[in-house]
Design a protein around this motif. Structure first.
Motif, PDB file in Angstrom:
ATOM      1  N   ARG A 128       6.155  -4.736   8.793  1.00 23.92           N
ATOM      2  CA  ARG A 128       5.414  -3.468   8.861  1.00 23.92           C
ATOM      3  C   ARG A 128       3.931  -3.718   8.595  1.00 23.92           C
ATOM      4  O   ARG A 128       3.048  -3.179   9.284  1.00 23.92           O
ATOM      5  N   ARG A 161       0.828  -1.202   0.000  1.00 24.88           N
ATOM      6  CA  ARG A 161       0.000   0.000   0.000  1.00 24.88           C
ATOM      7  C   ARG A 161       0.864   1.253   0.000  1.00 24.88           C
ATOM      8  O   ARG A 161       1.833   1.362   0.733  1.00 24.88           O
ATOM      9  N   ARG A 185      10.589   8.955   5.774  1.00 22.42           N
ATOM     10  CA  ARG A 185       9.888   7.910   5.026  1.00 22.42           C
ATOM     11  C   ARG A 185      10.753   7.392   3.874  1.00 22.42           C
ATOM     12  O   ARG A 185      10.702   6.219   3.516  1.00 22.42           O
ATOM     13  N   GLN A 186      11.569   8.288   3.330  1.00 22.97           N
ATOM     14  CA  GLN A 186      12.471   7.859   2.252  1.00 22.97           C
ATOM     15  C   GLN A 186      13.432   6.781   2.736  1.00 22.97           C
ATOM     16  O   GLN A 186      13.768   5.860   1.992  1.00 22.97           O
ATOM     17  N   SER A 225       1.968   2.191   8.356  1.00 21.87           N
ATOM     18  CA  SER A 225       2.360   2.762   7.062  1.00 21.87           C
ATOM     19  C   SER A 225       3.855   3.083   7.127  1.00 21.87           C
ATOM     20  O   SER A 225       4.447   3.109   8.213  1.00 21.87           O
ATOM     21  N   GLN A 226       4.433   3.362   5.995  1.00 23.31           N
ATOM     22  CA  GLN A 226       5.853   3.740   5.987  1.00 23.31           C
ATOM     23  C   GLN A 226       6.073   4.998   6.830  1.00 23.31           C
ATOM     24  O   GLN A 226       7.061   5.109   7.554  1.00 23.31           O
ATOM     25  N   ALA A 227       5.137   5.922   6.707  1.00 20.53           N
ATOM     26  CA  ALA A 227       5.279   7.188   7.448  1.00 20.53           C
ATOM     27  C   ALA A 227       5.210   6.946   8.959  1.00 20.53           C
ATOM     28  O   ALA A 227       5.983   7.529   9.733  1.00 20.53           O
ATOM     29  N   ASN A 261       2.056   7.423  -5.211  1.00 22.57           N
ATOM     30  CA  ASN A 261       3.485   7.297  -5.477  1.00 22.57           C
ATOM     31  C   ASN A 261       4.178   6.712  -4.258  1.00 22.57           C
ATOM     32  O   ASN A 261       4.244   7.335  -3.209  1.00 22.57           O
ATOM     33  N   ASP A 262       4.679   5.478  -4.378  1.00 22.16           N
ATOM     34  CA  ASP A 262       5.315   4.817  -3.238  1.00 22.16           C
ATOM     35  C   ASP A 262       6.830   4.812  -3.377  1.00 22.16           C
ATOM     36  O   ASP A 262       7.521   4.077  -2.714  1.00 22.16           O
ATOM     37  N   SER A 263       7.363   5.637  -4.271  1.00 21.30           N
ATOM     38  CA  SER A 263       8.796   5.590  -4.500  1.00 21.30           C
ATOM     39  C   SER A 263       9.556   6.475  -3.524  1.00 21.30           C
ATOM     40  O   SER A 263      10.775   6.489  -3.546  1.00 21.30           O
ATOM     41  N   ALA A 264       8.844   7.197  -2.645  1.00 20.68           N
ATOM     42  CA  ALA A 264       9.494   8.046  -1.633  1.00 20.68           C
ATOM     43  C   ALA A 264      10.510   8.975  -2.275  1.00 20.68           C
ATOM     44  O   ALA A 264      11.692   8.888  -2.016  1.00 20.68           O
ATOM     45  N   GLN A 265      10.021   9.825  -3.108  1.00 20.50           N
ATOM     46  CA  GLN A 265      10.891  10.748  -3.844  1.00 20.50           C
ATOM     47  C   GLN A 265      11.576  11.718  -2.898  1.00 20.50           C
ATOM     48  O   GLN A 265      10.989  12.190  -1.943  1.00 20.50           O
ATOM     49  N   TRP A 266      12.843  12.009  -3.179  1.00 21.61           N
ATOM     50  CA  TRP A 266      13.528  13.082  -2.481  1.00 21.61           C
ATOM     51  C   TRP A 266      13.116  14.390  -3.149  1.00 21.61           C
ATOM     52  O   TRP A 266      12.849  14.406  -4.348  1.00 21.61           O
ATOM     53  N   ARG A 321       9.104  -4.960   5.059  1.00 19.25           N
ATOM     54  CA  ARG A 321       7.770  -4.666   4.512  1.00 19.25           C
ATOM     55  C   ARG A 321       6.720  -5.609   5.114  1.00 19.25           C
ATOM     56  O   ARG A 321       5.607  -5.185   5.437  1.00 19.25           O
ATOM     57  N   ASP A 352       1.673   5.044   0.902  1.00 20.06           N
ATOM     58  CA  ASP A 352       1.334   5.993   1.956  1.00 20.06           C
ATOM     59  C   ASP A 352       0.947   7.343   1.377  1.00 20.06           C
ATOM     60  O   ASP A 352       0.389   8.177   2.033  1.00 20.06           O
ATOM     61  N   ASP A 353       1.314   7.530   0.153  1.00 23.85           N
ATOM     62  CA  ASP A 353       1.136   8.817  -0.476  1.00 23.85           C
ATOM     63  C   ASP A 353      -0.204   8.841  -1.192  1.00 23.85           C
ATOM     64  O   ASP A 353      -0.495   7.944  -1.979  1.00 23.85           O
ATOM     65  N   ASN A 363      11.546   3.488   3.024  1.00 26.32           N
ATOM     66  CA  ASN A 363      11.318   2.982   1.672  1.00 26.32           C
ATOM     67  C   ASN A 363      12.603   2.409   1.067  1.00 26.32           C
ATOM     68  O   ASN A 363      12.583   1.334   0.460  1.00 26.32           O
ATOM     69  N   ARG A 417      17.567  -0.824  -1.352  1.00 28.77           N
ATOM     70  CA  ARG A 417      18.528   0.136  -1.912  1.00 28.77           C
ATOM     71  C   ARG A 417      19.476   0.680  -0.853  1.00 28.77           C
ATOM     72  O   ARG A 417      20.461   1.309  -1.171  1.00 28.77           O
TER      73      ARG A 417
END
Lengths: 153, 68
Positions: B9, A5, B27-28, B15-17, A12-17, B6, A7-8, B31, B37
């Motif tokens: 969690r 799932r 959160r990054q 959630s990730q947050a 978008n789950d790629s957690a962009q910087w 994952r 969170d955004d 992720n 990565r």
């Protein structure tokens, strides 16, 4: 709960910087108190530097010491900004700090290569480059920050 | 290193947050760990294991020695 799932709300789950602040300022933006503090203090230091430099340059004929103040102001301002940046780095979590430090390492290596290139050109063609041009390393660092962060998203 | 972050969690319905907030990271970072990565520091890995009440090796496994 679905582990995939997002969170955004955008899906978008790629957690962009945050690309904008990274490329513009070389930071992750002002979403954290430490980020806001760094941006505010660096901005004030730059503003004070400009005021002192312009004032010193204008007044140096009337007041000899004003010229000396104008001359040392950039060094003092950037030393302060460096100190504040160190505090900003300490506030980051381990991955964000790693990305910042990697970008600084790449900037150092790029700057060394660029400096040697310009040094060679300077020796051969007697071209004297103002060391103030070292400021171009900041946009270089911002670009490295952007590219390094992409590896972790 | 591969990890089951994952899955743990999701089991804890986070959630990730939410997980990031509990761990004191972004959160990054969560992720990046989940997607393989980024390998977390030992202290963060212990913190994650403690949060889920697991041994560290139940969440993180070396890619070469992990079964499957």
């Amino acid at each position: 709960m679905d582990p995939n799932r997002s969170d955004d709300p955008s899906g978008n789950d790629s957690a962009q910087w945050p690309a904008g602040p990274m490329l513009a300022y070389g930071t992750f933006g002002t979403r954290t108190p430490a980020g806001r503090r760094y941006h505010l203090r660096a901005g004030l230091a730059l503003a004070a530097m400009l005021v002192f430099m312009m004032g010193g340059a204008l007044a140096r004929h009337a007041i000899p010491a004003a010229g000396a103040i104008a001359a040392i102001t950039p060094g003092v301002a950037f030393a302060y900004i460096g100190w504040e940046f160190r505090r900003y780095l300490q506030s980051l979590d381990e991955l964000a700090r790693r990305i910042q430090l990697e970008s600084i390492a790449w900037t150092y290596l790029s700057g060394l290569a660029l400096g040697m290139l310009l040094g060679g050109v300077g020796v051969v063609y007697r071209w004297q480059l103002n060391p103030g041009w070292l400021i171009v390393l900041e946009p270089v660092r911002a670009c490295w920050l952007y590219f390094v962060a992409r590896r972790y998203q | 290193m591969k990890n089951e972050l994952r899955i743990f969690r999701a089991r804890h319905d986070l959630s990730q947050a939410q997980l990031a907030e509990k761990l004191g990271v972004s959160r990054q970072t969560v992720n990046a760990i989940e997607t393989g990565r980024y390998d977390p520091s030992l202290s963060l890995a212990f913190k994650i294991a403690a949060l889920f009440g697991q041994k560290i090796e139940e969440i993180f496994q070396d890619r070469d020695s992990a079964p499957g």
